[in-house]
Design an enzyme around this catalytic site. Structure first.
Site, PDB file in Angstrom:
ATOM      1  CE  LYS A   1      -2.768  -0.360   3.245  1.00 42.35           C
ATOM      2  NZ  LYS A   1      -2.689   0.456   4.414  1.00 42.35           N
TER       3      LYS A   1
ATOM      4  CB  THR B   1       5.133   0.101  -2.598  1.00 46.50           C
ATOM      5  OG1 THR B   1       5.901  -0.369  -1.485  1.00 46.50           O
ATOM      6  CG2 THR B   1       5.983   0.076  -3.841  1.00 46.50           C
TER       7      THR B   1
ATOM      8  NE  ARG C   1      -0.276   5.053   8.171  1.00 43.95           N
ATOM      9  CZ  ARG C   1      -0.598   3.783   8.158  1.00 43.95           C
ATOM     10  NH1 ARG C   1      -1.095   3.226   9.238  1.00 43.95           N
ATOM     11  NH2 ARG C   1      -0.419   3.050   7.079  1.00 43.95           N
TER      12      ARG C   1
ATOM     13  CE  LYS D   1       5.892  -2.184   9.363  1.00 43.82           C
ATOM     14  NZ  LYS D   1       6.602  -0.922   9.425  1.00 43.82           N
TER      15      LYS D   1
ATOM     16  CB  ALA E   1      -4.060   0.897  11.877  1.00 43.72           C
TER      17      ALA E   1
ATOM     18  CG  PHE F   1      -4.412  -2.488   9.343  1.00 41.49           C
ATOM     19  CD1 PHE F   1      -3.105  -2.894   9.137  1.00 41.49           C
ATOM     20  CD2 PHE F   1      -4.827  -2.278  10.659  1.00 41.49           C
ATOM     21  CE1 PHE F   1      -2.231  -3.117  10.203  1.00 41.49           C
ATOM     22  CE2 PHE F   1      -3.964  -2.492  11.732  1.00 41.49           C
ATOM     23  CZ  PHE F   1      -2.677  -2.905  11.501  1.00 41.49           C
TER      24      PHE F   1
ATOM     25  CG  PHE G   1       3.807  -9.636  -6.184  1.00 43.68           C
ATOM     26  CD1 PHE G   1       3.243  -8.369  -6.129  1.00 43.68           C
ATOM     27  CD2 PHE G   1       4.046 -10.287  -4.987  1.00 43.68           C
ATOM     28  CE1 PHE G   1       2.940  -7.762  -4.924  1.00 43.68           C
ATOM     29  CE2 PHE G   1       3.739  -9.690  -3.773  1.00 43.68           C
ATOM     30  CZ  PHE G   1       3.189  -8.429  -3.738  1.00 43.68           C
TER      31      PHE G   1
ATOM     32  CD1 TRP H   1       8.865  -2.954  -4.829  1.00 49.25           C
ATOM     33  CD2 TRP H   1       9.374  -4.304  -6.544  1.00 49.25           C
ATOM     34  NE1 TRP H   1       9.923  -3.728  -4.438  1.00 49.25           N
ATOM     35  CE2 TRP H   1      10.262  -4.573  -5.467  1.00 49.25           C
ATOM     36  CE3 TRP H   1       9.517  -5.026  -7.736  1.00 49.25           C
ATOM     37  CZ2 TRP H   1      11.261  -5.545  -5.547  1.00 49.25           C
ATOM     38  CZ3 TRP H   1      10.501  -5.986  -7.814  1.00 49.25           C
ATOM     39  CH2 TRP H   1      11.375  -6.248  -6.722  1.00 49.25           C
TER      40      TRP H   1
END
Lengths: 642, 642
Positions: free
Chosen positions: A94, A96, A118, A129, A349, A377, A465, A495
């Site tokens: 999201k 990206t 954010r 992460k 979130a 999310f 992808f 991407w």
């Protein structure tokens, strides 16, 4: 262009050429090899005056709120929210997509654009992460700044949050050992001339108690007693301390075990800073005075008579505001292709609303034709809260929703094997499987439906992808438009290609945003708490109804009594399912939502029903991400932050 | 000028004229009314290149360490330490004198000068103390920035300190439930090609264990076991968490009481951030690579075999360094008269050495003819550590000491009534009393003697208050020179007049600093721990000897065994007496120093014997300073911060 005024905000803009390679190198390599414009140039291209920015090194700047006054008569640009279907635990790209779409709009189609993101917490960055600045050729740079201290906003929140926490316990300690008269003497020391004064931070409590004296000595004994003794019930305290570190051992602690605090020990805990109500306030406030008011109204618990005690009662809200006075200014950065980015606020979130700040969006809408902002999310979570909470407080009207979908997530919803972070993907996800994909498309349709309930046009961004096949991508596209009623559904490759890979998406978004706005909230504020919860549960989650545990029933009664029932609702739900159960994929049916408890963020301005156990403090794995992070003294660069 | 090279570093300099008023207004009024030069101008006047600074808004800039490389062949300026006699609890105006002296040197005598100051903790600012930017017409501005987040260095230390703390407890938890083989699998996950790797942050532990494998799979079972299991003894852990808030309820806490950490709970606590060993490291490091090494060597406790465990064993030192990579750059600010100030680091002055950073001083000495730096508390505390610890690590040679004395403090040492913060002063202090003053002069003589033991010329700065009489001031002056052997003793009025009030002091300092340096350390490093402690106790404190409690004896044995006995000594003593007992004023005689315990800051590089109970976490009073602190929305200014 599609400004209300018919004017565009286009200005001379120098896109930064990508130095693309194939195969796509790791994110941090792309970020570290990237050319950066001085942030002064980014600001100038955006139409900010030199005196409206404060530099933080060469590539970051805070933007002063005075710009809103200068541009108050300029019509707003188009307001685009990027959301997603129900994601796998890996995330569906999201951020990206948000960045790639902006790069397409700004660096390829020539629109003026601002991306609003954010600020990530440092906890997960060093834990599980890694960074959160986008990926591939769609990133915010410098990624080290984005992922580390940035301009200190989260640290400011930590300081303000914990000053309030320290004030609570210190006050209880002092009240426990002092008479009302002693407290009066200490709270109102005589000055050199023998006169006592009300401190500035006492005014709101005086008003609340209905005491209209201007000289402390004029207060009656009864007024003195009411004023000086907060009489906080230790068992009622909901305010916790915070720290921007993933430290699970602080989740539940006992404090006050020193010899000088004897008899005052109590159980409490730390949350990660982004879970602080102050972070939600930063995200929802509209100016400094509003932030001061909201901070003053933060409820930390009740007194022994059950009346709420807030930061103004403790006299600390002014100092907290001072600690956050610079945090209220958004931070300007840039994408890999040199388009401007505002990074500002990063509330949780689930227990909060998971959106970047209103202030950043307000400023961006004055400066740009297009403002692309991301909500946390899926559309059942961040987007619903974006509309019903954030847009309600800002008064801003969204023009389009971009719904990010992936073949991978849709196959999972169709019944594919479990997707687990750190484990290799099952071949179901890496080989063509149209049946599995088709079986999962209901999730996408449900999310499109949620967005359309708010009257906002939807463009589906199919984030491609390398292993996706043309037939798979085409199936999603077709179903999204023909069955879902999306304005368009576009395969994107930002991407791999940067903005060039999202040009078609950008064109579809521009077109969708031309439509006259039909935006509406899902529920009005002036209905009972339960009705608001049930509307969200039925209309967004697809539940048959809602069940309330006794704690929740009691809170609903209490909050209604206290007048907090007029606040919007911020559901604390898992993001891994449209329902409250993370194991229910696709489009769950025939379930009822259990509300275990309800909490109030009165300062931020919402109630949050808890549908499950929500962890507000992550932990570190056996091999945290920090093992890879170091400085390379040859190059002076950070390594391993990705 | 008195440069070794015969060259001066004078450059075009624009002093900022003071808008003096009489009577002197409150500090915050002076600060808020002051004219500020853009910090770019301050930097340029100091000879910094534009690419050597990083702006943080218009009035602060970080200075890049690259400047040291460019100026490596420039001879150092004169290095002046400002210290004091044993103070009252109110403080005797050491920071104010440091700033006033600099204003005199730079704005009145035309020398190039840099003031080097410590960054204050936010805890006391909101608690009991208020700001720390000097006072009257000798201040650092903007005082809001100085007293609030500044450029985030303290927050960076909080983050790095607490990442290490979280890593310790998480590691113990993971080790408790995993076999060596499981730990191996988790610490060395296979990559896509089935290969395992040593992470960068594992190299130092490998070296320490004498394992020279480059492929984890090549390690023998015994090596694997040694490498993966730290086996930390929970009772040995000395690393505490930190927070930059005065929060006494965190002094002693129990952590790990959540359901998912069952069985792992333990007692620990939080210190205020400036008490972190990382703050001492920031103050004592000389470059990034040195900081990385020191952080890696931070000892957090031992394993169950009694061997020290450090941050490198936990694999977290690289990430901690990354968190502190910007904190290592000093922050440039300015005085009320526009002379440059470096604000950098602020370690505790008892459990640490209480001096601003070596790096700031190193840069300043390359840029200016005179560098005026302040050491914490009296000459027995901060100055002794300045010489024996800071100068030892920096290799820098001090040229003069300025000894701040006040009539008030000397009368207290002569037997005057107790001085208590917040209480009105006894009239003994506000009326002429030459006998009381004369009785206290021994304290000044003792402090001059301490400085002279290091071979450094002493200039006494008699910080005049409105109630001091000419006869009192003259008595101090005469005794300091004639009996004490000070180079000069000068009455100064910089609080009232700014630099103009310290011109005579500045001239005396210039003259004193011309003398060839006779600087020597008080003790060599290669003698036993006890000998070092006893030299300080006898020579500086005037004690008859030292007694060691059993805990101290055990630590001396342990640290000697571990090879930590070659470190310098940082005595954790009260600053309110030359002895260990804060009630003994004047020049205490016939006492022995009790060493209760000894701790090691191996990363920072010193041992600190504890002579009493040292609080490392302040508390909040019933009426904290925060009651007055707020934003004025009319003016946009901070009020009540002073």
């Amino acid at each position: 262009m599609s400004q209300k005024s018919g004017l565009t905000k286009r200005r001379p803009f120098q896109p930064t050429p990508l130095k693309r390679r194939s195969p796509v190198p790791p994110d941090f390599e792309i970020a570290q090899e990237a050319d950066l414009k001085p942030i002064t140039q980014v600001a100038e291209e955006l139409g900010l005056l030199p005196e409206e920015i404060e530099l933080y090194g060469p590539y970051k700047a805070k933007v002063r709120l005075e710009v809103l006054e200068r541009l108050k008569d300029v019509p707003n640009g188009k307001y685009i929210d990027v959301t997603a279907i129900t994601p796998t635990p890996l995330g569906e790209g999201k951020t990206t997509t948000t960045v790639g779409l902006s790069q397409a709009l700004g660096a390829h189609l020539g629109y003026s654009v601002v991306t609003c993101l954010r600020q990530p917490s440092q906890g997960p960055t060093f834990g599980i992460k890694g960074g959160a600045a986008g990926g591939g050729y769609s990133q915010v740079i410098p990624m080290e700044d984005f992922n580390l201290h940035l301009t200190g906003d989260i640290h400011a929140i930590t300081a303000a949050n914990n000053l309030l926490a320290a004030a609570i316990d210190a006050r209880m300690l002092h009240e426990a050992s002092a008479t009302d008269e002693q407290l009066f003497e200490r709270l109102f020391p005589k000055d050199k001339n023998g006169k006592r004064h009300f401190a500035r931070n006492m005014w709101n409590r005086l008003r609340k108690l209905g005491i209209d004296k201007t000289d402390p000595d004029e207060m009656t004994p009864e007024e003195r007693s009411r004023f000086v003794r907060l009489d906080i019930d230790p068992d009622s305290i909901t305010w916790r301390r915070v720290i921007d570190t993933s430290d699970r051992f602080l989740r539940a602690i006992t404090i006050g075990q020193g010899p000088e605090e004897k008899g005052m020990e109590r159980k409490t805990g730390f949350d990660i800073t982004v879970a602080s109500e102050l972070m939600a306030i930063l995200a929802l406030t509209t100016d400094l005075a509003d932030m001061r008011r909201r901070i003053g109204r933060v409820v930390i618990g009740t007194n022994r008579r059950g009346e709420p005690i807030d930061a103004d009662d403790l006299g600390v809200a002014g100092a907290m505001t001072v600690l956050m006075k610079d945090a209220i200014k958004p931070t300007l950065m840039q994408t890999l292709e040199g388009t401007p980015v505002f990074v500002h606020a990063g509330p949780f979130a689930n227990i909060a609303h998971g959106n970047s700040s209103i202030i950043a969006d307000m400023i961006a809408l004055k400066l740009a034709d297009y403002v692309v902002t991301e909500s946390g999310f899926g559309s059942d979570m961040g987007m619903e809260k974006f509309f019903d909470i954030k847009c309600r407080y800002s008064g801003l009207v969204p023009n389009a929703v971009v719904m990010v979908a992936t073949v991978r997530a849709l196959k999972m919803h169709g019944g594919g094997p479990k997707v687990v972070a750190g484990k290799p993907l099952d071949h179901a996800y890496t080989e063509e499987n149209l049946d599995l994909l088709r079986a999962g498309l209901g999730n996408l349709l449900a999310h499109i439906g949620i967005a359309r309930k708010f009257g906002v046009p939807v463009v589906v961004a199919i984030n491609a992808f390398a292993t996706d096949t043309p037939a798979e991508l085409e199936l999603i596209r077709k179903v999204a438009v023909e069955e879902g009623g999306a304005e368009a559904a576009v395969v994107c490759r930002h991407w791999e290609l940067g903005g060039e890979g999202a040009v078609e998406l950008a064109e579809a978004v521009v077109k969708a945003a031309e439509k006259p706005s039909q935006f509406r909230f899902l529920y009005p504020l002036d209905i009972p708490i339960k009705e608001k919860i049930e509307i969200i549960a039925r209309e967004v989650y697809g539940a048959d109804g809602v069940d309330y545990l006794p704690e929740a029933e009691a809170k609903i009664e209490e909050y209604t009594r206290l007048g907090f029932d007029k606040l919007p609702i911020c559901m604390a739900k898992t993001h891994l399912s449209l329902s409250h159960d993370p194991n229910l994929k696709g489009v769950p049916k025939g379930f009822r939502i259990p509300v275990r408890d309800i909490r109030a963020s009165v300062g931020a301005g919402f109630l949050y029903p808890l549908l499950g156990t929500i962890s507000t403090m992550p932990g570190l794995p056996t091999r945290p991400a920090f093992y890879d992070i170091d400085l390379d003294f040859e190059t002076g660069r950070v390594v391993g932050l990705f």
